[in-house]
Design a protein around this motif. Structure first.
Motif, mmCIF file in Angstrom:
data_model
loop_
_atom_site.group_PDB
_atom_site.id
_atom_site.type_symbol
_atom_site.label_atom_id
_atom_site.label_comp_id
_atom_site.label_asym_id
_atom_site.label_seq_id
_atom_site.Cartn_x
_atom_site.Cartn_y
_atom_site.Cartn_z
ATOM 1 N N ALA A 141 54.617 -77.111 22.802
ATOM 2 C CA ALA A 141 55.755 -77.583 23.327
ATOM 3 C C ALA A 141 55.314 -78.565 24.979
ATOM 4 C CB ALA A 141 56.453 -76.945 23.752
ATOM 5 N N ILE A 142 54.940 -78.449 25.238
ATOM 6 C CA ILE A 142 53.885 -79.556 26.502
ATOM 7 C C ILE A 142 53.845 -80.690 25.805
ATOM 8 C CG2 ILE A 142 52.780 -80.083 28.549
ATOM 9 C CD1 ILE A 142 52.876 -76.945 29.079
ATOM 10 N N ALA A 143 52.702 -80.674 24.671
ATOM 11 C CA ALA A 143 52.100 -82.008 24.391
ATOM 12 C C ALA A 143 53.196 -82.556 23.581
ATOM 13 C CB ALA A 143 50.763 -81.934 23.672
ATOM 14 N N PHE A 144 54.358 -82.053 23.085
ATOM 15 C CA PHE A 144 54.837 -82.751 22.450
ATOM 16 C C PHE A 144 56.104 -83.464 23.080
ATOM 17 C CE2 PHE A 144 53.378 -81.490 19.186
ATOM 18 C CZ PHE A 144 52.951 -81.735 17.940
ATOM 19 N N SER A 145 56.733 -82.775 24.256
ATOM 20 C CA SER A 145 56.842 -83.565 24.598
ATOM 21 C C SER A 145 56.500 -84.796 26.073
ATOM 22 C CB SER A 145 57.417 -82.654 26.608
ATOM 23 O OG SER A 145 58.309 -81.431 25.766
ATOM 24 N N PHE A 146 55.725 -84.844 26.242
ATOM 25 C CA PHE A 146 55.295 -86.276 26.351
ATOM 26 C C PHE A 146 54.499 -86.762 25.931
ATOM 27 C CE2 PHE A 146 50.809 -88.817 26.529
ATOM 28 C CZ PHE A 146 50.762 -89.222 27.629
ATOM 29 N N PHE A 147 54.891 -86.591 24.375
ATOM 30 C CA PHE A 147 54.517 -87.718 22.869
ATOM 31 C C PHE A 147 55.994 -88.343 23.259
ATOM 32 C CE2 PHE A 147 51.232 -85.289 20.738
ATOM 33 C CZ PHE A 147 49.982 -85.778 21.683
ATOM 34 N N SER A 148 57.399 -87.352 23.487
ATOM 35 C CA SER A 148 58.540 -87.799 23.504
ATOM 36 C C SER A 148 58.839 -88.655 24.864
ATOM 37 C CB SER A 148 59.673 -86.377 23.148
ATOM 38 O OG SER A 148 59.311 -85.644 22.469
ATOM 39 N N ILE A 149 58.604 -88.690 25.540
ATOM 40 C CA ILE A 149 58.806 -90.047 26.537
ATOM 41 C C ILE A 149 58.282 -91.305 25.840
ATOM 42 C CG2 ILE A 149 57.490 -90.056 28.618
ATOM 43 C CD1 ILE A 149 56.586 -87.307 29.667
ATOM 44 N N VAL A 150 56.928 -90.957 25.358
ATOM 45 C CA VAL A 150 56.361 -92.504 25.007
ATOM 46 C C VAL A 150 57.331 -93.138 24.524
ATOM 47 C CG1 VAL A 150 54.591 -93.535 23.676
ATOM 48 C CG2 VAL A 150 54.043 -91.886 25.078
ATOM 49 N N SER A 151 57.527 -92.143 22.783
ATOM 50 C CA SER A 151 58.495 -92.628 21.907
ATOM 51 C C SER A 151 59.845 -93.194 22.310
ATOM 52 C CB SER A 151 58.845 -91.166 20.440
ATOM 53 O OG SER A 151 59.276 -90.883 20.700
#
Length: 225
Positions: free
Chosen positions: A152-162
Protein backbone atom coordinates in the motif's frame (compact mmCIF):
# COMPACT_ATOMS: atom_id res chain seq x y z
CA UNK A 1 -31.27 -2.55 -53.39
CA UNK A 2 -28.85 0.16 -54.41
CA UNK A 3 -29.93 2.41 -51.55
CA UNK A 4 -29.62 -0.42 -49.03
CA UNK A 5 -26.14 -1.33 -50.15
CA UNK A 6 -25.06 2.29 -50.08
CA UNK A 7 -26.37 2.69 -46.55
CA UNK A 8 -24.53 -0.38 -45.28
CA UNK A 9 -21.33 0.76 -46.94
CA UNK A 10 -21.48 4.12 -45.22
CA UNK A 11 -22.17 2.41 -41.89
CA UNK A 12 -19.12 0.20 -42.33
CA UNK A 13 -16.98 3.23 -43.05
CA UNK A 14 -18.33 4.95 -39.95
CA UNK A 15 -17.47 1.94 -37.82
CA UNK A 16 -13.95 1.96 -39.21
CA UNK A 17 -13.51 5.64 -38.38
CA UNK A 18 -14.87 5.07 -34.86
CA UNK A 19 -12.43 2.20 -34.35
CA UNK A 20 -9.53 4.38 -35.42
CA UNK A 21 -10.62 7.12 -33.02
CA UNK A 22 -10.83 4.63 -30.13
CA UNK A 23 -7.32 3.41 -30.94
CA UNK A 24 -6.10 7.01 -30.98
CA UNK A 25 -7.59 7.57 -27.52
CA UNK A 26 -5.89 4.44 -26.21
CA UNK A 27 -2.56 5.64 -27.59
CA UNK A 28 -2.69 8.89 -25.63
CA UNK A 29 -0.42 9.13 -22.56
CA UNK A 30 -3.39 10.28 -20.48
CA UNK A 31 -5.22 7.00 -21.12
CA UNK A 32 -2.29 4.88 -19.98
CA UNK A 33 -1.75 7.07 -16.92
CA UNK A 34 -5.43 6.83 -16.01
CA UNK A 35 -5.33 3.04 -16.33
CA UNK A 36 -2.20 2.91 -14.19
CA UNK A 37 -3.71 5.22 -11.57
CA UNK A 38 -6.85 3.09 -11.52
CA UNK A 39 -4.84 -0.11 -10.91
CA UNK A 40 -2.66 1.54 -8.26
CA UNK A 41 -5.75 2.76 -6.41
CA UNK A 42 -7.28 -0.74 -6.41
CA UNK A 43 -4.08 -2.21 -4.97
CA UNK A 44 -3.90 0.40 -2.21
CA UNK A 45 -7.44 0.26 -0.89
CA UNK A 46 -7.79 -3.50 -1.42
CA UNK A 47 -4.55 -4.22 0.45
CA UNK A 48 -5.57 -2.07 3.39
CA UNK A 49 -9.16 -3.30 3.53
CA UNK A 50 -8.26 -6.97 3.15
CA UNK A 51 -5.09 -7.37 5.22
CA UNK A 52 -4.38 -4.25 7.26
CA UNK A 53 -7.68 -4.22 9.16
CA UNK A 54 -7.24 -6.85 11.84
CA UNK A 55 -10.13 -8.11 13.96
CA UNK A 56 -9.11 -9.14 17.46
CA UNK A 57 -10.84 -11.92 19.42
CA UNK A 58 -12.77 -9.22 21.28
CA UNK A 59 -14.39 -8.16 17.94
CA UNK A 60 -12.33 -4.99 17.97
CA UNK A 61 -10.90 -3.94 14.60
CA UNK A 62 -7.42 -2.45 14.63
CA UNK A 63 -5.31 -0.93 11.89
CA UNK A 64 -1.88 -2.34 11.12
CA UNK A 65 -0.51 1.18 10.74
CA UNK A 66 0.38 1.82 14.37
CA UNK A 67 -3.14 0.81 15.48
CA UNK A 68 -4.54 4.05 14.05
CA UNK A 69 -7.83 3.61 12.26
CA UNK A 70 -7.46 7.08 10.76
CA UNK A 71 -4.49 5.84 8.69
CA UNK A 72 -6.43 2.89 7.27
CA UNK A 73 -9.55 4.96 6.69
CA UNK A 74 -7.54 7.64 4.87
CA UNK A 75 -5.82 5.10 2.64
CA UNK A 76 -9.09 3.39 1.74
CA UNK A 77 -10.90 6.68 1.13
CA UNK A 78 -8.34 8.24 -1.22
CA UNK A 79 -7.93 4.90 -3.02
CA UNK A 80 -11.65 4.51 -3.69
CA UNK A 81 -12.06 8.14 -4.81
CA UNK A 82 -8.97 7.90 -7.03
CA UNK A 83 -10.39 4.74 -8.62
CA UNK A 84 -13.72 6.43 -9.33
CA UNK A 85 -12.02 9.60 -10.60
CA UNK A 86 -9.73 7.73 -13.00
CA UNK A 87 -12.69 5.68 -14.25
CA UNK A 88 -14.79 8.82 -14.74
CA UNK A 89 -12.19 10.70 -16.77
CA UNK A 90 -11.37 7.60 -18.80
CA UNK A 91 -15.07 7.32 -19.68
CA UNK A 92 -15.11 11.02 -20.61
CA UNK A 93 -12.20 10.45 -23.00
CA UNK A 94 -14.18 7.80 -24.87
CA UNK A 95 -17.49 9.67 -24.65
CA UNK A 96 -15.90 12.73 -26.26
CA UNK A 97 -15.65 10.69 -29.49
CA UNK A 98 -19.43 10.75 -29.85
CA UNK A 99 -20.36 14.16 -28.49
CA UNK A 100 -18.21 17.24 -28.16
CA UNK A 101 -19.17 20.80 -27.30
CA UNK A 102 -16.54 23.52 -26.81
CA UNK A 103 -18.10 24.72 -23.55
CA UNK A 104 -18.23 21.19 -22.10
CA UNK A 105 -14.72 20.44 -23.32
CA UNK A 106 -13.32 23.41 -21.44
CA UNK A 107 -15.18 22.38 -18.29
CA UNK A 108 -13.83 18.83 -18.44
CA UNK A 109 -10.29 20.04 -19.14
CA UNK A 110 -10.43 22.33 -16.12
CA UNK A 111 -11.93 19.61 -13.95
CA UNK A 112 -9.32 17.09 -15.10
CA UNK A 113 -6.41 19.38 -14.31
CA UNK A 114 -7.83 20.43 -10.93
CA UNK A 115 -8.70 16.91 -9.78
CA UNK A 116 -5.35 15.47 -10.89
CA UNK A 117 -3.38 18.17 -9.07
CA UNK A 118 -5.49 17.77 -5.93
CA UNK A 119 -5.20 13.99 -5.90
CA UNK A 120 -1.44 14.08 -6.47
CA UNK A 121 -1.26 16.13 -3.26
CA UNK A 122 -3.66 13.80 -1.44
CA UNK A 123 -1.54 10.79 -2.39
CA UNK A 124 1.57 12.60 -1.18
CA UNK A 125 -0.09 13.19 2.19
CA UNK A 126 -1.26 9.57 2.30
CA UNK A 127 2.19 8.24 1.45
CA UNK A 128 3.83 10.28 4.22
CA UNK A 129 1.07 9.37 6.69
CA UNK A 130 1.17 5.62 6.04
CA UNK A 131 4.97 5.50 5.92
CA UNK A 132 5.35 7.30 9.24
CA UNK A 133 2.72 5.21 11.03
CA UNK A 134 4.18 1.96 9.72
CA UNK A 135 7.70 3.03 10.76
CA UNK A 136 6.74 3.75 14.36
CA UNK A 137 4.43 0.74 14.73
CA UNK A 138 5.51 -1.41 17.70
CA UNK A 139 3.35 -4.46 17.03
CA UNK A 140 4.83 -7.24 14.89
CA UNK A 141 2.30 -8.51 12.36
CA UNK A 142 2.33 -11.65 10.20
CA UNK A 143 4.19 -11.51 6.91
CA UNK A 144 0.96 -11.25 4.89
CA UNK A 145 -0.08 -8.13 6.79
CA UNK A 146 3.40 -6.62 6.54
CA UNK A 147 3.56 -7.25 2.80
CA UNK A 148 0.13 -5.70 2.28
CA UNK A 149 1.13 -2.62 4.29
CA UNK A 150 4.38 -2.20 2.36
CA UNK A 151 2.50 -2.71 -0.91
CA UNK A 152 0.00 0.00 0.00
CA UNK A 153 2.86 2.38 0.79
CA UNK A 154 4.72 1.55 -2.44
CA UNK A 155 1.68 2.00 -4.70
CA UNK A 156 0.80 5.22 -2.88
CA UNK A 157 4.15 6.51 -4.09
CA UNK A 158 3.47 5.28 -7.63
CA UNK A 159 0.12 7.06 -7.48
CA UNK A 160 1.89 10.33 -6.68
CA UNK A 161 3.91 9.95 -9.88
CA UNK A 162 0.94 9.02 -12.09
CA UNK A 163 -1.39 11.75 -10.81
CA UNK A 164 1.38 14.37 -11.00
CA UNK A 165 1.97 13.40 -14.63
CA UNK A 166 -1.78 13.66 -15.28
CA UNK A 167 -1.82 17.10 -13.65
CA UNK A 168 1.05 18.30 -15.87
CA UNK A 169 -0.60 16.99 -19.04
CA UNK A 170 -3.92 18.44 -17.92
CA UNK A 171 -2.32 21.83 -17.35
CA UNK A 172 -0.76 21.80 -20.83
CA UNK A 173 -4.15 20.91 -22.36
CA UNK A 174 -5.81 23.61 -20.24
CA UNK A 175 -3.33 26.23 -21.43
CA UNK A 176 -3.75 25.21 -25.08
CA UNK A 177 -7.54 25.35 -24.79
CA UNK A 178 -7.42 28.83 -23.26
CA UNK A 179 -5.02 30.04 -25.99
CA UNK A 180 -7.29 28.60 -28.68
CA UNK A 181 -10.33 30.18 -27.06
CA UNK A 182 -8.77 33.65 -27.04
CA UNK A 183 -7.57 33.29 -30.63
CA UNK A 184 -10.96 32.05 -31.81
CA UNK A 185 -12.86 34.87 -30.10
CA UNK A 186 -10.62 37.61 -31.46
CA UNK A 187 -10.83 36.19 -34.99
CA UNK A 188 -14.61 35.90 -34.88
CA UNK A 189 -14.57 32.09 -34.98
CA UNK A 190 -15.60 31.54 -31.37
CA UNK A 191 -14.49 28.69 -29.14
CA UNK A 192 -14.88 25.97 -31.72
CA UNK A 193 -12.68 27.79 -34.19
CA UNK A 194 -9.92 28.21 -31.62
CA UNK A 195 -10.01 24.68 -30.20
CA UNK A 196 -10.74 22.89 -33.45
CA UNK A 197 -7.60 24.20 -35.03
CA UNK A 198 -9.08 24.67 -38.50
CA UNK A 199 -12.16 26.90 -38.45
CA UNK A 200 -10.40 30.27 -38.35
CA UNK A 201 -7.77 29.44 -40.96
CA UNK A 202 -10.30 28.08 -43.46
CA UNK A 203 -12.47 31.18 -43.09
CA UNK A 204 -9.52 33.46 -43.74
CA UNK A 205 -8.50 31.38 -46.73
CA UNK A 206 -12.01 31.68 -48.17
CA UNK A 207 -12.00 35.52 -47.86
CA UNK A 208 -8.61 35.96 -49.54
CA UNK A 209 -8.69 37.04 -53.23
CA UNK A 210 -7.51 34.48 -55.81
CA UNK A 211 -3.88 34.59 -56.83
CA UNK A 212 -3.16 36.30 -60.17
CA UNK A 213 0.04 35.89 -62.11
CA UNK A 214 1.92 39.11 -62.91
CA UNK A 215 2.02 40.15 -66.58
CA UNK A 216 4.91 38.70 -68.51
CA UNK A 217 7.47 40.74 -70.42
CA UNK A 218 5.84 39.90 -73.73
CA UNK A 219 2.51 41.39 -72.61
CA UNK A 220 4.09 44.57 -71.27
CA UNK A 221 3.92 47.65 -73.46
CA UNK A 222 7.18 48.42 -75.15
CA UNK A 223 8.57 51.92 -74.57
CA UNK A 224 8.39 54.40 -77.47
CA UNK A 225 11.65 56.17 -78.32
Amino acid sequence: MSETSGFSGSGGGGNGVASQEIIEVLRKPQSWLRLGSLIFAIIVFASIADQCLITNPGSRTECAFNVKMSACNYGIAIGVIAFLGALFFLAIDFASLYFSKPSLDRVFVTLDFSFSALWAFMWFVGFCFLTNEWRVAEIHFPSSVANAARGAIAFSFFSIVSWTALAVLGFLTFRRSNTGYVGGSSGGGGVSGGMGGGGGSSALAGDAPPYQEPPSDRDAEKPVY
